[in-house]
Design a protein around this motif. Structure first.
Motif, PDB file in Angstrom:
ATOM      1  N   PHE A   5       0.842  -1.194   0.000  1.00  0.00           N
ATOM      2  CA  PHE A   5       0.000   0.000   0.000  1.00  0.00           C
ATOM      3  C   PHE A   5       0.876   1.242   0.000  1.00  0.00           C
ATOM      4  O   PHE A   5       1.757   1.388   0.844  1.00  0.00           O
ATOM      5  N   ARG A   7       0.513   5.550  -0.305  1.00  0.00           N
ATOM      6  CA  ARG A   7      -0.551   6.544  -0.212  1.00  0.00           C
ATOM      7  C   ARG A   7      -0.910   7.129  -1.566  1.00  0.00           C
ATOM      8  O   ARG A   7      -2.026   7.564  -1.781  1.00  0.00           O
ATOM      9  N   LYS A   8       0.040   7.120  -2.493  1.00  0.00           N
ATOM     10  CA  LYS A   8      -0.287   7.732  -3.786  1.00  0.00           C
ATOM     11  C   LYS A   8      -1.320   6.901  -4.556  1.00  0.00           C
ATOM     12  O   LYS A   8      -2.005   7.424  -5.416  1.00  0.00           O
ATOM     13  N   LEU A  10      -4.044   5.987  -3.506  1.00  0.00           N
ATOM     14  CA  LEU A  10      -5.385   6.465  -3.167  1.00  0.00           C
ATOM     15  C   LEU A  10      -5.968   7.314  -4.288  1.00  0.00           C
ATOM     16  O   LEU A  10      -7.184   7.418  -4.436  1.00  0.00           O
ATOM     17  N   GLY A  11      -5.091   7.933  -5.072  1.00  0.00           N
ATOM     18  CA  GLY A  11      -5.573   8.837  -6.116  1.00  0.00           C
ATOM     19  C   GLY A  11      -6.078   8.130  -7.364  1.00  0.00           C
ATOM     20  O   GLY A  11      -6.656   8.779  -8.239  1.00  0.00           O
ATOM     21  N   ILE A  12      -5.864   6.814  -7.456  1.00  0.00           N
ATOM     22  CA  ILE A  12      -6.204   6.109  -8.700  1.00  0.00           C
ATOM     23  C   ILE A  12      -7.673   6.274  -9.118  1.00  0.00           C
ATOM     24  O   ILE A  12      -7.942   6.600 -10.270  1.00  0.00           O
ATOM     25  N   PRO A  13      -8.640   6.103  -8.189  1.00  0.00           N
ATOM     26  CA  PRO A  13     -10.036   6.246  -8.646  1.00  0.00           C
ATOM     27  C   PRO A  13     -10.303   7.628  -9.236  1.00  0.00           C
ATOM     28  O   PRO A  13     -10.949   7.743 -10.287  1.00  0.00           O
ATOM     29  N   TYR A  14      -9.766   8.659  -8.585  1.00  0.00           N
ATOM     30  CA  TYR A  14     -10.033  10.009  -9.083  1.00  0.00           C
ATOM     31  C   TYR A  14      -9.300  10.261 -10.400  1.00  0.00           C
ATOM     32  O   TYR A  14      -9.838  10.897 -11.309  1.00  0.00           O
ATOM     33  N   ALA A  15      -8.088   9.713 -10.503  1.00  0.00           N
ATOM     34  CA  ALA A  15      -7.337   9.875 -11.757  1.00  0.00           C
ATOM     35  C   ALA A  15      -8.116   9.250 -12.903  1.00  0.00           C
ATOM     36  O   ALA A  15      -8.268   9.851 -13.985  1.00  0.00           O
ATOM     37  N   TYR A  17     -11.310   8.701 -12.975  1.00  0.00           N
ATOM     38  CA  TYR A  17     -12.523   9.490 -13.179  1.00  0.00           C
ATOM     39  C   TYR A  17     -12.241  10.707 -14.055  1.00  0.00           C
ATOM     40  O   TYR A  17     -12.975  10.997 -15.003  1.00  0.00           O
ATOM     41  N   LEU A  18     -11.152  11.405 -13.730  1.00  0.00           N
ATOM     42  CA  LEU A  18     -10.801  12.596 -14.517  1.00  0.00           C
ATOM     43  C   LEU A  18     -10.519  12.219 -15.966  1.00  0.00           C
ATOM     44  O   LEU A  18     -10.930  12.914 -16.892  1.00  0.00           O
ATOM     45  N   LEU A  19      -9.808  11.096 -16.154  1.00  0.00           N
ATOM     46  CA  LEU A  19      -9.471  10.698 -17.527  1.00  0.00           C
ATOM     47  C   LEU A  19     -10.735  10.403 -18.330  1.00  0.00           C
ATOM     48  O   LEU A  19     -10.884  10.847 -19.465  1.00  0.00           O
ATOM     49  N   VAL A  20     -11.663   9.656 -17.720  1.00  0.00           N
ATOM     50  CA  VAL A  20     -12.852   9.242 -18.467  1.00  0.00           C
ATOM     51  C   VAL A  20     -13.845  10.380 -18.636  1.00  0.00           C
ATOM     52  O   VAL A  20     -14.404  10.577 -19.719  1.00  0.00           O
TER      53      VAL A  20
ATOM     54  N   LEU B  78     -14.436  10.820  -4.183  1.00  0.00           N
ATOM     55  CA  LEU B  78     -13.460  10.886  -5.278  1.00  0.00           C
ATOM     56  C   LEU B  78     -12.468  12.026  -5.075  1.00  0.00           C
ATOM     57  O   LEU B  78     -11.248  11.844  -5.208  1.00  0.00           O
ATOM     58  N   LEU B  81     -10.013  11.325  -2.125  1.00  0.00           N
ATOM     59  CA  LEU B  81      -9.013  10.324  -2.506  1.00  0.00           C
ATOM     60  C   LEU B  81      -8.005  10.931  -3.475  1.00  0.00           C
ATOM     61  O   LEU B  81      -6.789  10.726  -3.357  1.00  0.00           O
ATOM     62  N   GLY B  82      -8.521  11.713  -4.427  1.00  0.00           N
ATOM     63  CA  GLY B  82      -7.641  12.337  -5.419  1.00  0.00           C
ATOM     64  C   GLY B  82      -6.665  13.298  -4.767  1.00  0.00           C
ATOM     65  O   GLY B  82      -5.471  13.317  -5.099  1.00  0.00           O
ATOM     66  N   GLY B  85      -4.098  11.145  -2.855  1.00  0.00           N
ATOM     67  CA  GLY B  85      -3.223  10.429  -3.781  1.00  0.00           C
ATOM     68  C   GLY B  85      -2.249  11.375  -4.466  1.00  0.00           C
ATOM     69  O   GLY B  85      -1.058  11.088  -4.578  1.00  0.00           O
ATOM     70  N   SER B  86      -2.757  12.530  -4.918  1.00  0.00           N
ATOM     71  CA  SER B  86      -1.885  13.429  -5.664  1.00  0.00           C
ATOM     72  C   SER B  86      -0.868  14.096  -4.741  1.00  0.00           C
ATOM     73  O   SER B  86       0.270  14.339  -5.122  1.00  0.00           O
ATOM     74  N   TYR B  88       0.692  12.837  -2.320  1.00  0.00           N
ATOM     75  CA  TYR B  88       1.826  11.957  -2.051  1.00  0.00           C
ATOM     76  C   TYR B  88       2.463  11.424  -3.333  1.00  0.00           C
ATOM     77  O   TYR B  88       3.248  10.491  -3.294  1.00  0.00           O
ATOM     78  N   SER B  89       2.082  11.995  -4.490  1.00  0.00           N
ATOM     79  CA  SER B  89       2.674  11.539  -5.749  1.00  0.00           C
ATOM     80  C   SER B  89       3.901  12.367  -6.098  1.00  0.00           C
ATOM     81  O   SER B  89       4.185  13.378  -5.462  1.00  0.00           O
ATOM     82  N   TYR B  97      -2.450  16.035 -12.169  1.00  0.00           N
ATOM     83  CA  TYR B  97      -3.701  16.080 -11.400  1.00  0.00           C
ATOM     84  C   TYR B  97      -4.251  17.502 -11.358  1.00  0.00           C
ATOM     85  O   TYR B  97      -5.414  17.751 -11.608  1.00  0.00           O
ATOM     86  N   ILE B 100      -5.571  18.887 -14.808  1.00  0.00           N
ATOM     87  CA  ILE B 100      -6.831  18.293 -15.276  1.00  0.00           C
ATOM     88  C   ILE B 100      -7.967  18.655 -14.316  1.00  0.00           C
ATOM     89  O   ILE B 100      -9.089  18.927 -14.733  1.00  0.00           O
TER      90      ILE B 100
END
Lengths: 264, 274
Positions: A5, A7-8, A10-15, A17-20, B78, B81-82, B85-86, B88-89, B97, B100
């Motif tokens: 796991f 922490r980054k 965590l952003g996958i669902p939103y990423a 979502y933004l792409l689609v 969403l 989480l975004g 996630g972002s 810590y990226s 991120y 967009i």
């Protein structure tokens, strides 16, 4: 377990979502704008737009409406924000909240109220479409101009004004050379929040006098006619205008919270 | 400074009057039997009775509220989480991120609504009656604001608390849930509230993506202004007044709690200084 796991992730669902739902629709818009009804690629849609006096007229008309609305909003909002931010009254927080409270009332209901009042004063609103458009847009967007300017002026260190007067500036000079330049970020963010909606929010005009001639209305009419290529063309032209505007305004992060109606 | 002492309050008062005149005049006439404002009138509660007893209106209001709550919950999950996630990226991913995320914020809602409609309805062939295009579309305009509201809170957080939780044996998932989320809660809450208000205020995404038989307050009001049903029209004045009073009550509540928070802060400071 460790290392699986991060922490980054965590952003996958939103990423996704933004792409689609943000990037992909833009790709579709561009594709539709550059193809005709038969699917053949080309710039025909744009040629049509820029050679048809009606659509070109709409573009010019909406730029004029948006400019006048922005100027009127600025003329009302700047003094208001200035006086409020500079005054010594204690209930500033309550007053600024009253000024932006309309943001939280559904705009169609606010425009209904305005329409009733204007109809009582003027009679048939369609007789003065330009003036009523500007009144309607100003009424709708004024809080978005007041709030960022107020925030910006409040943040200015007032001792700078004292310093200016110590150095011999009179009040006008202190305002023009110190306060005005320092308040510009707020003004720019207000302009970008009023100008673009004023070009596109055709419902305000539709509600006031049942017909509209701004860029947003073209999308509405292409939508009703199931003309996806025409609608995409207008969308893309608007997107280009928005991009130019954003680049000129210097990409304002402030905008998110202001448009969201947050004052915290 | 002397000149300002009456100019400033006067300007502020005039602007407040301009902002509130239409709403307050409409509120006055909502309690009468007038069909348009300016008529001579008698007191009447008919508009409120129509508002609360017409099934069509009740259904529209309930639908709007359910939609706003659903969209706000989805957007909050969403967006939060975004933001995490972002945050810590790597810098490059973070920039992607942010850029967009900014698109729906600065884009015109007409364009957002239209583009989502083309993608989902025309290209993917999804039926609008499933509510999927409507919910997905409104989430596009709401979630970025949640992101913008949560992200700064992550920066304000002391990151060593998370490390401490790991050192004390918490798994990263537990540490995020028990340490990070409570710290950024204020941002999540204000993002949620923003999402609710944005969904309630939306017209364009709804009109391009909603099922034909479903109406939100915005689409309903716009159709009603085109129609000629006086009874419905004046019942909407009552709706406008009710919403105005609710928003006013919330604002007064917020102002009170802010004021008492300030007071507490001041008192605490004084006590510490003493």
């Amino acid at each position: 377990m460790k290392g699986m796991f991060q922490r980054k992730y965590l952003g996958i669902p939103y990423a996704l979502y933004l792409l689609v739902f943000v990037v992909l629709p833009l790709v579709v818009i561009v594709t539709y704008a550059f193809t005709d009804a038969g699917g053949k690629p080309g710039v025909g849609n744009f040629l049509n737009f820029f050679t048809d006096p009606n659509t070109l007229g709409t573009l010019v008309y909406s730029l004029v409406i948006a400019s006048v609305t922005t100027i009127v909003c600025l003329a009302i909002a700047y003094p208001t924000a200035y006086f409020l931010a500079m005054s010594s009254i204690r209930s500033k927080g309550a007053i600024i909240m009253l000024m932006i409270m309309p943001m939280w009332i559904n705009f169609t209901l606010r425009i209904t109220a305005l329409k009733e009042l204007l109809t009582m004063i003027e009679g048939n609103l369609a007789l003065h479409p330009f003036m009523n458009s500007v009144i309607g847009m100003t009424y709708d967007f004024l809080p978005f101009m007041i709030l960022p300017i107020y925030n910006q002026i409040s943040r200015i260190d007032k001792s700078l004004l004292e310093a200016a007067s110590d150095l011999g500036a009179d009040r006008t000079q202190a305002f023009l050379r110190v306060l005005l330049p320092l308040s510009m970020p707020g003004v720019i963010s207000g302009i970008s929040m009023v100008f673009l909606p004023a070009m596109t929010n055709y419902v305000v005009l539709d509600m006031l006098y049942n017909s509209t001639y701004i860029m947003g209305s073209l999308i509405g009419s292409y939508f009703s006619a199931y003309d996806w290529h025409g609608g995409s063309t207008i969308s893309l032209i608007l997107l280009v205008i928005i991009c130019i505007f954003t680049l000129l305004a210097g990409g304002d992060e402030n905008e998110g919270t202001v448009r969201g109606g947050s004052i915290l | 400074m002397k000149k300002n002492s009456f100019v400033a309050p006067l300007v502020i008062l005039i602007v407040l009057l301009l902002i509130y005149a239409p709403i307050l005049i409409l509120a006055f006439y909502s309690f009468t039997d007038a069909a348009s404002i300016g008529e001579s009138v008698h007191f009447s509660l008919d508009n409120y009775i129509t508002l609360f007893t017409t099934p069509e209106l009740a259904e529209m209001i309930r639908g709007t509220l359910f939609l706003a709550l659903g969209v706000a919950v989805l957007s909050t999950i969403l967006g939060t989480l975004g933001a995490m996630g972002s945050f810590y990226s790597r810098p490059g991913t973070l920039a992607a991120y942010r850029i967009i995320n900014q698109i729906p914020v600065i884009n015109a809602d007409v364009v957002t609504g239209f583009s989502v409609c083309i993608l989902l309805v025309v290209v993917f062939g999804i039926n609008k009656d499933t509510f999927f295009p409507l919910v997905a579309g409104q989430t596009v305009i709401c979630a970025p604001f949640v992101y913008l509201s949560v992200y700064p809170k992550l920066g304000q957080m002391d990151s060593s608390i998370y490390e401490a939780a790991l050192d004390l044996g918490a798994s990263p998932a537990v540490a995020v849930r028990k340490v990070v989320i409570p710290q950024i809660m204020p941002g999540i809450v204000s993002g949620f509230v923003m999402a609710v208000t944005l969904s309630l205020d939306d017209y364009f995404v709804a009109t391009y993506t909603k099922p034909a038989a479903f109406d939100t307050i915005s689409t309903y009001v716009v159709n009603a202004t085109r129609g000629s049903q006086t009874q419905i029209k004046t019942a909407l004045w009552a709706l406008s007044t009710v919403i105005f009073l609710i928003v006013l009550a919330i604002c007064i509540g917020m102002n009170r709690s802010n004021a008492s928070k300030e007071n507490r802060k001041v008192r605490k400071k004084r006590r510490m200084e003493a």
